[in-house]
Design an enzyme around this catalytic site. Sequence first.
Site, PDB file in Angstrom:
ATOM      1  N   CYS A  57     -71.661 -52.623  17.886  1.00  0.00           N
ATOM      2  CA  CYS A  57     -72.559 -52.378  16.759  1.00  0.00           C
ATOM      3  C   CYS A  57     -72.633 -50.892  16.390  1.00  0.00           C
ATOM      4  CB  CYS A  57     -73.957 -52.918  17.043  1.00  0.00           C
ATOM      5  SG  CYS A  57     -74.798 -52.095  18.418  1.00  0.00           S
ATOM      6  N   ARG A  59     -69.791 -48.558  17.210  1.00  0.00           N
ATOM      7  CA  ARG A  59     -68.504 -47.869  17.308  1.00  0.00           C
ATOM      8  C   ARG A  59     -67.342 -48.812  16.987  1.00  0.00           C
ATOM      9  NH1 ARG A  59     -68.398 -44.738  21.166  1.00  0.00           N
ATOM     10  NH2 ARG A  59     -70.561 -45.029  21.799  1.00  0.00           N
ATOM     11  N   SER A 114     -73.448 -43.588  24.063  1.00  0.00           N
ATOM     12  CA  SER A 114     -74.135 -44.695  23.395  1.00  0.00           C
ATOM     13  C   SER A 114     -75.386 -44.224  22.662  1.00  0.00           C
ATOM     14  CB  SER A 114     -74.541 -45.754  24.429  1.00  0.00           C
ATOM     15  OG  SER A 114     -73.418 -46.292  25.078  1.00  0.00           O
ATOM     16  N   GLU A 119     -76.955 -47.059  28.727  1.00  0.00           N
ATOM     17  CA  GLU A 119     -77.031 -48.520  28.610  1.00  0.00           C
ATOM     18  C   GLU A 119     -75.887 -49.198  29.371  1.00  0.00           C
ATOM     19  OE1 GLU A 119     -75.009 -50.493  26.207  1.00  0.00           O
ATOM     20  OE2 GLU A 119     -74.022 -48.942  25.047  1.00  0.00           O
ATOM     21  N   TYR A 120     -76.184 -50.406  29.864  1.00  0.00           N
ATOM     22  CA  TYR A 120     -75.226 -51.165  30.653  1.00  0.00           C
ATOM     23  C   TYR A 120     -74.291 -52.005  29.784  1.00  0.00           C
ATOM     24  CZ  TYR A 120     -77.287 -50.314  35.280  1.00  0.00           C
ATOM     25  OH  TYR A 120     -77.714 -49.736  36.446  1.00  0.00           O
ATOM     26  N   GLU A 121     -74.738 -52.409  28.593  1.00  0.00           N
ATOM     27  CA  GLU A 121     -74.009 -53.389  27.793  1.00  0.00           C
ATOM     28  C   GLU A 121     -72.571 -52.966  27.510  1.00  0.00           C
ATOM     29  OE1 GLU A 121     -77.073 -52.394  27.053  1.00  0.00           O
ATOM     30  OE2 GLU A 121     -78.310 -54.213  27.073  1.00  0.00           O
ATOM     31  N   GLY A 194     -80.093 -65.009  14.036  1.00  0.00           N
ATOM     32  CA  GLY A 194     -78.761 -64.945  14.627  1.00  0.00           C
ATOM     33  C   GLY A 194     -78.765 -65.387  16.075  1.00  0.00           C
ATOM     34  N   GLY A 196     -75.916 -65.059  18.038  1.00  0.00           N
ATOM     35  CA  GLY A 196     -74.729 -64.475  18.656  1.00  0.00           C
ATOM     36  C   GLY A 196     -75.085 -63.628  19.862  1.00  0.00           C
TER      37      GLY A 196
END
Length: 431
Positions: A57, A59, A114, A119-121, A194, A196
């Site tokens: 979302c 990059r 980030s 962040e871990y995601e 959403g 997703g």
Amino acid sequence: MINKNRFINEINENFSALIFTYKNVGMDTLHYYYLDESELRRIQDVIRSGVFLLQTCNRVEIYIHGDNARDKAKILLKYIGELHHGKLKLNDTVIREGIEAIRHLFYVASGVDSIAVGEYEILNQIKCAMASAKKIGTTDRYLEKLVERSLKVGRVARTKTNISKGKVGIYSLALEKIKEIVENINSVEILILGAGEIGSKMSELLYKEGVKNVTIMNRTESKAAELAQKYGYKGIRLDLSKIKDYDVTISAISGIREKIELMDNKPKVVVDLSVPPLFNGNNVLTLNDLQDFSTMNMANRLEELPKIDKIVDEGVNEFIEDYMKEIQNEIISKMLTNVEKIREEEVNKAKKELMKRGIELNTDIEEILDIMSKSIINKGLEPVISGTKKMIENDERNYINFLITLFNYGHVSDIKTKEIKKQETTEGSGS
């Protein structure tokens, strides 16, 4: 002694990256840079090199491995601009080359680059991106090694530093901001647009927070119902006219280009995680707002950056070794493949000779021939393979080419052997 500079030079020549992020092109226009699977396949056809796409979302990054990678990055940039009909701000593109491209990916994996620092995601996003690249066949073994090393760097960064201490993910920040605005999150009606990746993550976080009154809207109602059932929520078909019935809306849908104007502060708060942003209004929080929120809460994590620098430097050195070993494996694999062909041919000749002499072949005889020939090859090649590895480390290219030619054709002429030895001697004397 290993000639490390040779491998660094090769990496600088053979790796590059096109970088489009919220930093250099902005969140409002980043969606123009997104690539679908068919476009990625066409890109690889254009540059004829390995390609790894990391797309999130905040990059879009394209890593290239192949000869003259910098030139291919420029060709690729022009081609993407044509694909997207001039909507891209190509002058804002960041092109990183060689070691700097490697270093950038390691910082990304560490969470430093980030919106929500630490962040871990991103680790799972890198992992999934490589799985997709393998599936459609755009990557190569060197990019796979690069991603593998980046994941290790990212894990070490989180283990040995406090970069990810506390609630740092963009989704966690969104939840914290909602809790700041509404008096009691458990007493309001929440809508998630959403089902997703983002919608799923926000559903999970709300569930862990103990929030009960959540509805999930999605274009495909069955997908909304499936996600809702997992957490005991309600799932319905997408209907944007109903959002005014909720106190909090979390938007995580894509593909809608026209912005929606919100009136009368209904809902009370909208967290717009859609790309591009979907809503306008005084009560709307976007990814940019969450970035500002993250910046105010990251003072302690900034103290960890020198440690991250060291971890990234170590990761770069380890990748140089990975790269060297991969070259060794590739060359030795070519040699062994050619040797195996020769072995199979000679075993078949032996079988024919035995049959000519009236010896009936059976499973035992064939197995003995197979085992014996492989044993001879393995023992005979052991010092050759060991020597080849040292030649590669020392960049003795002529001998390497000599060996590949030897094992490719089964022999090299005496004249060719003398030429190679003479050239190697000349280069070794520095004349």
